[in-house]
Motif scaffolding. Structure first.
Motif, short mmCIF file in Angstrom:
data_model
loop_
_atom_site.label_atom_id
_atom_site.label_comp_id
_atom_site.label_asym_id
_atom_site.label_seq_id
_atom_site.Cartn_x
_atom_site.Cartn_y
_atom_site.Cartn_z
N ALA A 110 6.03 47.53 97.91
CA ALA A 110 5.88 48.03 97.23
C ALA A 110 7.45 48.49 95.97
CB ALA A 110 5.11 49.50 97.66
N LEU A 111 8.18 47.94 96.81
CA LEU A 111 9.03 48.58 95.82
C LEU A 111 9.90 47.36 95.22
CD1 LEU A 111 11.46 50.46 98.62
CD2 LEU A 111 10.82 51.20 96.88
N LYS A 112 9.45 46.46 96.21
CA LYS A 112 9.75 44.95 94.54
C LYS A 112 9.21 44.87 93.85
CE LYS A 112 12.64 42.57 98.27
NZ LYS A 112 12.64 41.19 99.53
N THR A 113 7.95 45.15 94.39
CA THR A 113 7.26 44.60 93.22
C THR A 113 6.59 45.36 91.39
OG1 THR A 113 4.87 44.20 94.87
CG2 THR A 113 4.39 44.68 92.91
N ALA A 114 6.66 46.80 91.83
CA ALA A 114 7.60 47.54 90.72
C ALA A 114 9.03 47.52 90.41
CB ALA A 114 7.64 49.26 91.77
N ALA A 115 9.48 46.87 91.34
CA ALA A 115 11.08 46.02 90.17
C ALA A 115 10.84 45.07 89.42
CB ALA A 115 11.96 45.71 90.97
N TRP A 116 9.88 44.18 89.80
CA TRP A 116 9.40 42.85 89.01
C TRP A 116 8.60 43.56 88.04
CZ3 TRP A 116 4.05 41.63 89.21
CH2 TRP A 116 3.74 41.03 88.38
N TRP A 117 8.12 44.81 88.28
CA TRP A 117 7.25 45.15 87.21
C TRP A 117 7.32 45.94 85.54
CZ3 TRP A 117 1.89 44.49 86.26
CH2 TRP A 117 0.60 45.84 85.07
N SER A 162 11.12 39.94 85.52
CA SER A 162 11.45 39.43 85.82
C SER A 162 10.89 38.37 87.57
CB SER A 162 13.01 39.72 86.69
OG SER A 162 13.79 38.76 87.52
N VAL A 163 11.52 36.54 86.58
CA VAL A 163 10.40 36.02 87.73
C VAL A 163 11.42 35.86 89.22
CG1 VAL A 163 11.79 33.79 86.70
CG2 VAL A 163 9.30 33.85 87.48
N GLY A 164 12.45 36.36 88.96
CA GLY A 164 13.76 36.08 89.88
C GLY A 164 13.10 37.29 90.97
N LEU A 165 12.96 38.88 90.08
CA LEU A 165 12.28 40.04 90.80
C LEU A 165 10.55 39.36 91.60
CD1 LEU A 165 13.62 42.95 89.35
CD2 LEU A 165 14.29 41.77 91.88
N LEU A 166 10.40 38.03 90.45
CA LEU A 166 8.80 37.78 90.85
C LEU A 166 8.64 36.96 92.75
CD1 LEU A 166 5.69 37.68 91.05
CD2 LEU A 166 6.05 36.55 89.49
N GLN A 222 11.82 34.45 78.65
CA GLN A 222 12.12 35.70 78.13
C GLN A 222 12.06 36.84 78.30
OE1 GLN A 222 6.87 37.70 79.67
NE2 GLN A 222 6.29 35.63 79.79
N PRO A 223 12.57 37.77 77.59
CA PRO A 223 13.76 39.75 77.73
C PRO A 223 12.97 39.85 78.96
CG PRO A 223 12.49 39.71 76.10
CD PRO A 223 11.99 38.80 75.98
N LEU A 224 14.30 40.26 79.70
CA LEU A 224 13.67 41.84 80.90
C LEU A 224 13.59 42.88 80.33
CD1 LEU A 224 16.68 39.09 83.18
CD2 LEU A 224 13.49 39.26 82.78
N GLU A 225 13.31 43.71 80.83
CA GLU A 225 13.25 45.16 80.84
C GLU A 225 13.42 46.84 81.62
OE1 GLU A 225 9.78 45.97 79.07
OE2 GLU A 225 9.21 44.25 77.25
N GLN A 226 14.30 47.27 81.48
CA GLN A 226 14.66 48.41 82.68
C GLN A 226 15.25 47.88 83.47
OE1 GLN A 226 11.71 51.62 83.22
NE2 GLN A 226 9.98 50.39 81.41
N ILE A 227 16.98 46.62 83.45
CA ILE A 227 17.06 46.07 84.46
C ILE A 227 17.61 47.29 85.80
CG2 ILE A 227 19.41 44.71 84.78
CD1 ILE A 227 18.38 43.80 81.94
N GLY A 228 18.61 47.56 85.28
CA GLY A 228 18.84 48.88 85.55
C GLY A 228 17.70 49.20 86.81
N LEU A 229 16.38 49.93 86.34
CA LEU A 229 15.52 50.57 87.31
C LEU A 229 15.08 49.29 88.52
CD1 LEU A 229 13.76 53.02 88.56
CD2 LEU A 229 11.98 52.15 86.47
N GLY A 230 14.78 48.25 87.94
CA GLY A 230 14.50 47.00 88.75
C GLY A 230 15.31 47.01 89.86
N GLY A 253 22.27 38.07 90.03
CA GLY A 253 21.46 36.85 89.25
C GLY A 253 21.90 37.90 87.81
N ILE A 254 20.31 38.79 87.81
CA ILE A 254 19.24 39.78 87.03
C ILE A 254 20.86 40.78 86.10
CG2 ILE A 254 17.92 41.26 86.98
CD1 ILE A 254 17.22 38.77 87.72
N ALA A 255 21.51 41.10 87.44
CA ALA A 255 22.82 42.02 86.40
C ALA A 255 23.72 41.04 85.55
CB ALA A 255 23.16 42.65 88.02
#
Length: 310
Positions: free
Chosen positions: A26-33, A37-41, A110-118, A168-170
């Motif tokens: 649930a947490l990681k899916t929310a982070a990807w959503w 990020s395909v990394g978080l996916l 593709q650009p990433l969004e809301q990186i901090g929350l993810g 990496g995402i950071a």
């Protein structure tokens, strides 16, 4: 701590693992959503494997705990190896899926969004996985459970995967290098594929009756040498054809004990009982089977074709 882990049975820990896997998915899916990020996916997909592996592991540990019966006189302990092997196969499938998604994103960044929350969501899930993995690995040694060890090592792989993804995402957020996100995901795929191959290999060795570890073999040899020395040396008492194997939580040892032909059966059987008890006390979970023979009798081991071999 050891007493706490003894009370937490493999079944209980795998039940906890299932619950933690659902939470981290649930947490990681929310982070990807929220980030895209395909990394978080890829991290979320690996957690799905955690859930499937923990569920199957729970089933196999339940089977392994069944007592011996007429059809399975040595018990059901090898069922745990199916859990480890199954989880290894699942990891391999997840690695292929992650690599495929990563290549597609590498071709179309593709650009990433809301990186901090993810990232915060991913960090939180990694903390849960790390604590559980540490407890399960410690417990796997206490209970000698390959199912627990397999799940624990997979969780540790997941934790290190998450650390790499988070870093990496950071870095993507700081530099704007969108290609870095799928490259990290491909690295994740290769890393978990390596872990999957290791788990499958470990399971295959267990199913093929692998011998006990050299340390335990040495313990058995030293104990037998002590009995031989205490009863007048090899001319009076000796042991040979010592073979060992392990099956899940259980260990097995088969050997010949040679005693003087003039000994009474009662005396020989009493000494055999002492040796068996000493072996089982020295090696937890061991089942020792000793065949009594006169000192001057040699019994050849059986070769693969069933014929006697020197």
């Amino acid at each position: 701590m050891v007493h706490v882990l003894e009370r937490l049975t493999p079944r209980r820990l795998l039940q906890i693992s299932v619950g933690v896997a659902v939470l981290t998915i649930a947490l990681k899916t929310a982070a990807w959503w929220v980030t895209g990020s395909v990394g978080l996916l890829s991290d979320a997909l690996e957690s799905l494997v955690n859930l499937a592996g923990a569920t199957f592991g729970l089933l196999m540990v339940t089977v392994a705990a069944r007592p011996a019966d007429d059809d399975h006189p040595y018990g059901h302990h090898k069922a745990e190896y199916f859990s480890s092997g199954f989880e290894g196969v699942l990891i391999g499938v997840a690695a292929i899926a992650i690599a495929w998604a990563s290549v597609q994103r590498l071709l179309s960044p593709q650009p990433l969004e809301q990186i901090g929350l993810g990232l915060w969501l991913s960090v939180l899930s990694s903390v849960f996985n790390g604590l559980l993995a540490w407890a399960m690995l410690r417990a796997s040694r206490v209970h000698r459970s390959v199912a627990l060890e397999g799940d624990a090592r997979h969780l540790f792989t997941d934790v290190w995967t998450s650390v790499g993804v988070i870093g990496g995402i950071a870095l993507v957020g700081l530099t704007g290098w969108l290609w870095l996100d799928p490259v990290i995901a491909i690295g994740v795929a290769l890393n978990i594929l390596r872990e999957g191959v290791r788990l499958v290999w470990q399971a295959s060795q267990g199913l093929m009756d692998e011998a006990l570890d050299p340390e335990l073999q040495g313990t058995i040899d030293r104990l037998l040498e002590g009995f031989t020395a205490a009863h007048g040396g090899a001319s009076v008492l000796r042991f040979d054809h010592v073979t060992t194997r392990k099956a899940g939580q259980r260990r097995f040892a088969d050997l010949h004990m040679h005693v003087p032909g003039g000994w009474s059966l009662t005396r020989a059987a009493a000494l055999r009982g002492e040796v068996e008890q000493a072996l089982m006390a020295a090696v937890p979970g061991l089942r020792a089977s000793i065949q009594l023979l006169p000192t001057d009798v040699e019994v050849q081991a059986l070769g693969d074709d069933g014929e006697g071999a020197a």
